[in-house]
Design a protein around this motif. Structure first.
Motif, PDB file in Angstrom:
ATOM      1  N   LEU A 236       0.850  -1.181   0.000  1.00  0.00           N
ATOM      2  CA  LEU A 236       0.000   0.000   0.000  1.00  0.00           C
ATOM      3  C   LEU A 236       0.886   1.231   0.000  1.00  0.00           C
ATOM      4  CD1 LEU A 236      -2.476  -1.215   2.778  1.00  0.00           C
ATOM      5  CD2 LEU A 236      -2.847  -1.336   0.306  1.00  0.00           C
ATOM      6  N   THR A 237       0.285   2.399  -0.100  1.00  0.00           N
ATOM      7  CA  THR A 237       1.073   3.624  -0.011  1.00  0.00           C
ATOM      8  C   THR A 237       1.266   4.002   1.457  1.00  0.00           C
ATOM      9  OG1 THR A 237      -0.839   5.107   0.003  1.00  0.00           O
ATOM     10  CG2 THR A 237       0.019   4.427  -2.161  1.00  0.00           C
ATOM     11  N   PRO A 238       2.310   4.768   1.777  1.00  0.00           N
ATOM     12  CA  PRO A 238       2.454   5.232   3.160  1.00  0.00           C
ATOM     13  C   PRO A 238       1.219   5.980   3.655  1.00  0.00           C
ATOM     14  CG  PRO A 238       4.484   5.607   1.950  1.00  0.00           C
ATOM     15  CD  PRO A 238       3.459   5.159   0.942  1.00  0.00           C
ATOM     16  N   LEU A 244      -5.275   3.785   7.517  1.00  0.00           N
ATOM     17  CA  LEU A 244      -5.884   2.531   7.979  1.00  0.00           C
ATOM     18  C   LEU A 244      -5.644   2.271   9.462  1.00  0.00           C
ATOM     19  CD1 LEU A 244      -5.168   0.154   4.959  1.00  0.00           C
ATOM     20  CD2 LEU A 244      -7.302   1.316   5.538  1.00  0.00           C
ATOM     21  N   GLN A 245      -4.705   2.972  10.059  1.00  0.00           N
ATOM     22  CA  GLN A 245      -4.456   2.792  11.489  1.00  0.00           C
ATOM     23  C   GLN A 245      -5.659   3.207  12.335  1.00  0.00           C
ATOM     24  OE1 GLN A 245      -0.604   4.276  12.858  1.00  0.00           O
ATOM     25  NE2 GLN A 245       0.262   3.864  10.854  1.00  0.00           N
ATOM     26  N   ASP A 246      -6.537   4.011  11.777  1.00  0.00           N
ATOM     27  CA  ASP A 246      -7.723   4.458  12.513  1.00  0.00           C
ATOM     28  C   ASP A 246      -8.941   3.559  12.276  1.00  0.00           C
ATOM     29  OD1 ASP A 246      -6.378   6.667  13.582  1.00  0.00           O
ATOM     30  OD2 ASP A 246      -6.777   7.868  11.793  1.00  0.00           O
ATOM     31  N   ASN A 247      -8.778   2.509  11.491  1.00  0.00           N
ATOM     32  CA  ASN A 247      -9.904   1.616  11.178  1.00  0.00           C
ATOM     33  C   ASN A 247      -9.982   0.511  12.227  1.00  0.00           C
ATOM     34  OD1 ASN A 247     -11.639  -0.367  10.101  1.00  0.00           O
ATOM     35  ND2 ASN A 247     -11.132   0.222   8.003  1.00  0.00           N
ATOM     36  N   PRO A 248     -11.054   0.454  13.023  1.00  0.00           N
ATOM     37  CA  PRO A 248     -11.138  -0.559  14.092  1.00  0.00           C
ATOM     38  C   PRO A 248     -11.268  -1.982  13.577  1.00  0.00           C
ATOM     39  CG  PRO A 248     -13.220   0.616  13.870  1.00  0.00           C
ATOM     40  CD  PRO A 248     -12.237   1.333  12.987  1.00  0.00           C
ATOM     41  N   ASP A 249     -11.586  -2.154  12.294  1.00  0.00           N
ATOM     42  CA  ASP A 249     -11.717  -3.491  11.731  1.00  0.00           C
ATOM     43  C   ASP A 249     -10.391  -4.069  11.258  1.00  0.00           C
ATOM     44  OD1 ASP A 249     -14.493  -3.472  12.104  1.00  0.00           O
ATOM     45  OD2 ASP A 249     -14.797  -2.421  10.197  1.00  0.00           O
ATOM     46  N   GLN A 294       6.783   8.843   5.310  1.00  0.00           N
ATOM     47  CA  GLN A 294       5.970   9.140   6.498  1.00  0.00           C
ATOM     48  C   GLN A 294       6.417   8.327   7.714  1.00  0.00           C
ATOM     49  OE1 GLN A 294       1.769   9.398   5.845  1.00  0.00           O
ATOM     50  NE2 GLN A 294       1.993  10.592   3.976  1.00  0.00           N
ATOM     51  N   GLY A 295       7.736   8.313   7.923  1.00  0.00           N
ATOM     52  CA  GLY A 295       8.279   7.649   9.098  1.00  0.00           C
ATOM     53  C   GLY A 295       8.518   6.168   8.942  1.00  0.00           C
ATOM     54  N   LEU A 296       8.151   5.573   7.798  1.00  0.00           N
ATOM     55  CA  LEU A 296       8.371   4.140   7.585  1.00  0.00           C
ATOM     56  C   LEU A 296       9.784   3.881   7.046  1.00  0.00           C
ATOM     57  CD1 LEU A 296       4.935   3.192   5.983  1.00  0.00           C
ATOM     58  CD2 LEU A 296       5.693   2.728   8.324  1.00  0.00           C
ATOM     59  N   TYR A 477       5.407  -3.299   7.057  1.00  0.00           N
ATOM     60  CA  TYR A 477       4.078  -3.281   7.673  1.00  0.00           C
ATOM     61  C   TYR A 477       3.223  -4.398   7.095  1.00  0.00           C
ATOM     62  CZ  TYR A 477       2.922  -0.831   3.344  1.00  0.00           C
ATOM     63  OH  TYR A 477       2.774  -0.498   2.019  1.00  0.00           O
ATOM     64  N   THR A 478       2.351  -4.904   7.915  1.00  0.00           N
ATOM     65  CA  THR A 478       1.341  -5.873   7.500  1.00  0.00           C
ATOM     66  C   THR A 478      -0.006  -5.390   8.004  1.00  0.00           C
ATOM     67  OG1 THR A 478       2.851  -7.762   7.474  1.00  0.00           O
ATOM     68  CG2 THR A 478       0.510  -8.250   7.773  1.00  0.00           C
ATOM     69  N   VAL A 479      -0.981  -5.361   7.113  1.00  0.00           N
ATOM     70  CA  VAL A 479      -2.352  -4.988   7.481  1.00  0.00           C
ATOM     71  C   VAL A 479      -3.179  -6.266   7.529  1.00  0.00           C
ATOM     72  CG1 VAL A 479      -4.370  -3.622   6.878  1.00  0.00           C
ATOM     73  CG2 VAL A 479      -2.076  -2.743   6.373  1.00  0.00           C
TER      74      VAL A 479
END
Length: 506
Positions: A236-238, A244-249, A294-296, A477-479
């Motif tokens: 994904l993009t940064p 997506l960090q704000d998505n509770p799912d 973005q910090g990654l 990162y892994t989502v």
């Protein structure tokens, strides 16, 4: 056994080959860690501790020149063929003699099949002829040392294809927990649990793994958000990762990797270490780290901090355009000179990096000609055989991590003279002292000696005679969907999943 149903993971493109003795990419290895097995694997998040896989135990001689592995009882290939010590030897013999892709992961230590001895049906011994403390680490690499069914090699080989590579490119028959049931190259690959897996199926496991090929990044994000997919790693993009960090799912797991990014500098065309030092000072490091990634990304030299030989005091370039211009002009370049810079199509982050660097170069009075090229062309510039005068001055977007925890394996493919035009060293860079260090480090036996060698090597690669501009070490990162459990990231098994240890919470 309990079923967690289907686990759907997203990939960015079709896999060129499913032959584990030829493939050398992390999307293929993602599937391999479900369908095939190495003798041993890395343990959890560690890059230096090992756990059983196809072998349930092993030991090394006192001087680490001989390694003995005991094959798990009742190990079967997916076609029902028993996997014993002879089958393991036959598989490694194929790997060595076929000589493709990741063969040097093992050929560095075992060059002749006669160095493997079948002690008894459950025991195989590797006689390395010299002390090799890194052999277990290499055997745990996800690139190459996977055990294939030699009976199927015999069944499918031809006069033109004596190793049945074409058949194995489309089929997977290993000893892993999952067997392949579907392979639609531009759509999906499906694995289903193998009832005869020697590890057993007690507890909660996914009974099906589906890798979906989804080329569009925006579509990958939508599938994760809608619940139609369970996982994606570094695709994904940064900006997407932040959102997506704000998505509770969803779970967004950010973790250290062993991957370092850099832009190759064409040493013969840029002529002197001073010119390359100058462009290293001209690079917009802070903007790339904070705005593009973005910090990654963490600033580093060429060796990541979890790999042997890492120097915590490695020279890190600041951005200093005044000093940069002095060095570039001192190397014989003049105001208005043009320098060509290529990056791969489809990578928006790299396009932004190029624009930022272009602005800095323009501020110094030079011109950076930024060229977007297709991925095949970019790959040819990085790994092809064209001479330096036919390659651009700057080749961006190199990402590299080692096959196992070893600095020689990190550096030698990218910066040694032998690799020029031979699948590596796109900078066409040669440094005599660096060559000496690599020769000593290839078969080291003393950790302190290795650290001293690597400290000097890293200083040559950065401060003294840089062949590349080092962005830094990537944060991976892994989502995952929020109900997925059991995922443990490993800094070397990047973009892979411990499928067998994972499940869906209820």
């Amino acid at each position: 056994a309990q079923s967690s149903g289907t686990f759907t993971v997203l990939a960015t493109g079709a896999i060129a080959t499913l032959d584990p003795h030829a493939a050398y990419d992390n999307q293929a290895s993602m599937l391999f860690l479900g369908a095939y097995e190495m003798l041993v694997r890395l343990n959890g998040e560690s890059t230096s501790e090992f756990a059983p896989m196809l072998a349930d135990s092993w030991e090394a001689s006192e001087n680490q020149s001989t390694y003995t592995f005991h094959i798990a009882a009742n190990a079967l290939f997916h076609d029902g063929t028993p996997c014993d010590a002879q089958a393991v030897k036959d598989s490694f013999t194929r790997f060595l003699e076929m000589g493709q892709g990741p063969v040097n992961v093992i050929a560095r230590f075992v060059s002749d099949p006669n160095q493997m001895e079948v002690v008894d049906p459950a025991t195989i011994q590797f006689n390395l002829e010299r002390p090799e403390p890194l052999f277990l680490a290499a055997m745990a690499s996800e690139y190459g040392p996977l055990v294939v069914n030699a009976r199927l090699v015999e069944e499918h080989k031809t006069e033109d294809d004596p190793f049945a590579h074409e058949w194995f490119s489309q089929n997977m028959v290993g000893t892993g927990p999952y067997r392949m049931t579907e392979n639609e190259p531009n759509s999906h690959v499906t694995l289903e649990w193998f009832d005869g897996y020697h590890g057993g199926w007690a507890g909660n496991h996914f009974d099906r793994i589906v890798m979906r090929i989804v080329e569009e990044g925006a579509t990958r994000r939508q599938l994760l958000e809608s619940g139609e997919a369970d996982a994606a790693t570094y695709s994904l993009t940064p900006e997407d990762v932040t959102a997506l960090q704000d998505n509770p799912d969803l779970q967004v797991l950010i973790y250290a990797s062993t991957a370092v990014g850099w832009t190759h500098m064409n040493a013969p065309r840029l002529q002197t270490p001073e010119a390359r030092q100058g462009f290293s000072y001209a690079f917009p490091y802070d903007a790339v780290k904070d705005n593009v990634y973005q910090g990654l990304l963490e600033r580093s030299g060429p060796i990541p901090d979890s790999v042997r030989g890492y120097d915590p005091e490695v020279f890190i370039y600041p951005t200093d355009l005044t000093k940069a211009k002095e060095l570039i002009q001192g190397a014989g370049f003049q105001d208005g000179d043009v320098f060509d810079y290529v990056y791969p199509a489809g990578e928006q982050s790299e396009a932004t990096v190029a624009q930022l660097f272009q602005a800095n170069v323009a501020e110094m009075g030079f011109e950076l000609e930024v060229i977007e090229v297709d991925r095949a062309t970019h790959g040819d510039y990085l790994y092809g055989s064209a001479p330096a005068e036919e390659r651009p001055m700057f080749i961006a977007a190199q990402r590299w991590w080692p096959d196992y925890n070893d600095p020689w394996n990190m550096l030698a493919p990218n910066f040694t003279e032998a690799m020029i035009g031979n699948g590596g060293n796109a900078s066409a860079w040669v440094n005599e002292r660096f060559e000496q260090i690599m020769a000593e480090a290839e078969h080291y036996t003393d950790e302190e000696q290795l650290n001293n060698l690597m400290k000097e090597a890293q200083n040559i690669l950065t401060e003294q005679d840089p062949p590349a501009i080092y962005y830094g070490q990537f944060q991976w990162y892994t989502v995952l969907r929020s109900d997925i459990q059991g995922f443990v990231p490993n800094p070397l098994y990047l973009s892979s999943y411990p499928f067998y240890e994972m499940w869906r919470a209820t």
